[in-house]
Design an enzyme around this catalytic site. Structure first.
Site, PDB file in Angstrom:
ATOM      1  N   SER A  98      37.399  40.391  35.867  1.00 27.83           N
ATOM      2  CA  SER A  98      37.346  40.762  37.287  1.00 27.83           C
ATOM      3  C   SER A  98      37.625  39.667  38.296  1.00 27.83           C
ATOM      4  CB  SER A  98      35.981  41.359  37.616  1.00 27.83           C
ATOM      5  OG  SER A  98      35.982  42.702  37.240  1.00 27.83           O
ATOM      6  N   SER A 155      37.478  43.902  39.143  1.00 31.57           N
ATOM      7  CA  SER A 155      36.707  44.547  40.170  1.00 31.57           C
ATOM      8  C   SER A 155      36.605  43.756  41.474  1.00 31.57           C
ATOM      9  CB  SER A 155      35.281  44.803  39.647  1.00 31.57           C
ATOM     10  OG  SER A 155      34.591  43.585  39.437  1.00 31.57           O
ATOM     11  N   LYS A 191      31.636  38.276  47.487  1.00 32.90           N
ATOM     12  CA  LYS A 191      31.753  39.595  46.861  1.00 32.90           C
ATOM     13  C   LYS A 191      30.431  40.332  47.085  1.00 32.90           C
ATOM     14  CE  LYS A 191      32.875  41.801  42.389  1.00 32.90           C
ATOM     15  NZ  LYS A 191      33.284  41.583  40.974  1.00 32.90           N
TER      16      LYS A 191
HETATM   17  N1  GLN Z   1      37.875  45.810  34.246  1.00 35.19           N
HETATM   18  C1  GLN Z   1      36.751  45.545  33.400  1.00 35.19           C
HETATM   19  C2  GLN Z   1      35.772  46.689  33.490  1.00 35.19           C
HETATM   20  O1  GLN Z   1      36.094  47.639  34.078  1.00 35.19           O
HETATM   21  C3  GLN Z   1      36.108  44.237  33.768  1.00 35.19           C
HETATM   22  C4  GLN Z   1      35.293  44.317  34.984  1.00 35.19           C
HETATM   23  C5  GLN Z   1      34.627  43.020  35.319  1.00 35.19           C
HETATM   24  O2  GLN Z   1      35.023  41.950  34.868  1.00 35.19           O
HETATM   25  N2  GLN Z   1      33.573  43.131  36.099  1.00 35.19           N
HETATM   26  O3  GLN Z   1      34.689  46.648  32.991  1.00 35.19           O
END
Ligand code: GLN
Length: 484
Positions: free
Chosen positions: A175, A151, A76
């Site tokens: 995420s 994400s 990532k």
């Molecule tokens: N969807 C969540 C957010 O927007 C979690 C994102 C994540 O786990 N990095 O913060």
């Protein structure tokens, strides 16, 4: 080749059925041919990948290869990689090449893994659909009109499309698990502190954790075996011994107590997802597990608590991007104030700016007690719910996400409905517990994830529980049309 497990690939490499250079070329060819439709990679590192693969072939010839020697993976783009761009999905870091490798990058390199490239992601890991990336959205390999989740959407799509054997990812509120669910792959977010975050760009430091996406729990176990463990460079890293995750995969499940939280099966859950999850739980009963109904009474508060704590921490972490030291700098600043303002206004996208503003608001004098302090108290109550639950059960199961992959653009104007995607995953981060998502029976041809939550440092148990299901079923083997 791309459908083989990591264990099979490692065995083939050892027998010289094909070389790591051939395997790497095969993946690079798939990326070149198939990724333009998905956009799952921000950077493809063909040259360095082939050079690593050549070295891996030498190690294989010398007979000193480990289980990951010569296996092509992706990282990532939140993990710093020396000599290779690390953008975190943001214009702010579009030109940034880190001077060092993140610890987990270093560990996987030491294990002989080949890095094919860096995967796309929501900007600074803020999002549930991969639409906030400066590099454009990622498309879901199961249906290109739909999002892959976020994400870590690039990692999930790349693994689902068989563009790499596995990928690293990070999870602050869901995420790893939510995109794993929406793309039909296996994702594990370890216990807070289990994998080093040194060199992983910080979003919300009390929640962030590095983990893995793979096509099976067994594949994930091979990767996590190398990633997990204490790192003195990360002050939140846990100095707790790491068991062998591969060794524990086949343990018997008789007597396993599975808790089903009633709050995870209520309003808001697509009924067909509920049915698919319950069918998987029936399979666990057939494998000898017992089902116990439990309650996590404070879990409905997890989304509001998270959207105080995470923005607060992000507003502090992202203060370092000031246009002075590194990252985007605006042209011709009038003075220092103008440099800060325009560099940040140009470098950060709308979602990141929204989070920074919410964060500075909840931390400001007068609001700190009303919001931030209160959120921290409720966070403790959420962790206490799990503590009580784990006195009765060994693992907790439920859906990973309330819906299957949604259409691109459909939630962009409605941040709250986007935030609600993580309703089942966020509490785990607030408590610091490990969680997984594995694919179960699809709904309308779209993947569905079963979430498995464990007690602290129980990653071996989670992978074992996931593996036994994958041993008995075939959902995790399904490939999206065109990517078989
Ligand atoms: N969807 C969540 C957010 O927007 C979690 C994102 C994540 O786990 N990095 O913060």
């Amino acid at each position: 080749m791309q459908n083989k497990s990591i264990a099979q690939m490692a065995a083939d490499l050892r027998l010289r059925t094909y070389s790591s250079v051939e395997l790497t070329r095969h993946y690079l060819e798939r990326i070149a041919r198939l990724d333009p439709a998905l956009n799952s990679f921000i950077t493809v590192a063909a040259e360095s990948a082939l050079a690593t693969a050549e070295r891996a072939d030498q190690t294989l010839r010398s007979g000193e290869a480990g289980p990951l020697t010569g296996i092509p993976i992706a990282h990532k783009d939140i993990f710093c990689t020396q000599g290779l761009k690390t953008s975190c999905g943001s214009r702010m870091l579009d030109g940034f090449v880190a001077p060092y490798d993140a610890t987990i990058v270093e560990r996987l390199a030491a294990a002989g893994a080949v890095v094919l490239g860096k995967t796309n992601m929501d900007e600074f890991a803020m999002g549930s659909s991969n639409e906030t990336s400066w590099y454009g959205p990622v498309r879901n390999p199961w249906d290109a009109a739909r999002v892959p989740g976020g994400s870590s959407g690039g990692s999930a799509a790349a693994v689902a499309a068989r563009l790499c054997a596995a990928a690293t990812a990070s999870d602050t509120g869901g995420s790893i698990r939510q995109p794993a669910a929406l793309c039909g792959v296996t994702g594990i977010k370890p216990t807070y502190g289990r994998c080093s975050r040194w060199g992983m760009i910080a979003f919300a430091s009390s929640l962030d954790q590095a983990g893995v996406m793979a096509r099976s729990a067994a594949d994930a176990a091979f990767i996590l075996d190398e990633m997990a463990g204490f790192d003195e460079r990360d002050s939140t890293s846990a100095d707790v011994p790491v068991p062998d995750y591969v060794d524990a995969l086949d343990d018997d499940l008789h007597g396993l107590r599975i808790g089903l939280p009633k709050e995870y099966f209520g309003a808001g859950l697509d009924a067909r997802i509920g049915d698919a999850v319950m069918a998987a739980i029936k399979e666990y009963e057939a494998l000898g597990a017992e089902i116990v109904e439990i309650s996590l009474p404070n879990s409905p508060l997890s989304v509001p608590v998270y959207y105080v704590v995470a923005p607060a921490e992000c507003s502090s972490n992202l203060a370092r991007f000031d246009g002075v030291r590194y990252g985007h700098r605006c042209d011709n600043p009038k003075d220092l104030q103008d440099l800060y303002e325009r560099s940040r206004a140009e470098g950060f996208g709308p979602e990141v700016q929204r989070r920074i503003m919410i964060g500075t608001y909840v931390l400001s004098a007068g609001y700190y007690d009303a919001y931030y302090l209160k959120a921290q108290k409720i966070r403790q109550l959420i962790a206490d719910d799990f503590k009580r639950a784990f006195e009765q059960v060994d693992v907790i199961m439920g859906p990973t996400s309330p819906t299957t992959a949604f259409q691109l653009g459909s939630k962009l104007d409605d941040p709250v409905s986007m935030y609600l995607n993580d309703i089942y995953t966020i509490a785990t981060n607030l408590a610091g517990l490990p969680g997984m998502s594995i694919p179960v029976e699809p709904v309308d041809g779209l993947p569905v994830g079963l979430q498995i939550i464990g007690n602290y440092f129980q990653e071996a148990r989670l992978l074992n529980v996931a593996h036994r299901y994958q041993h008995a079923t075939h959902w995790h083997q399904a490939a999206p049309a065109g990517f078989e």
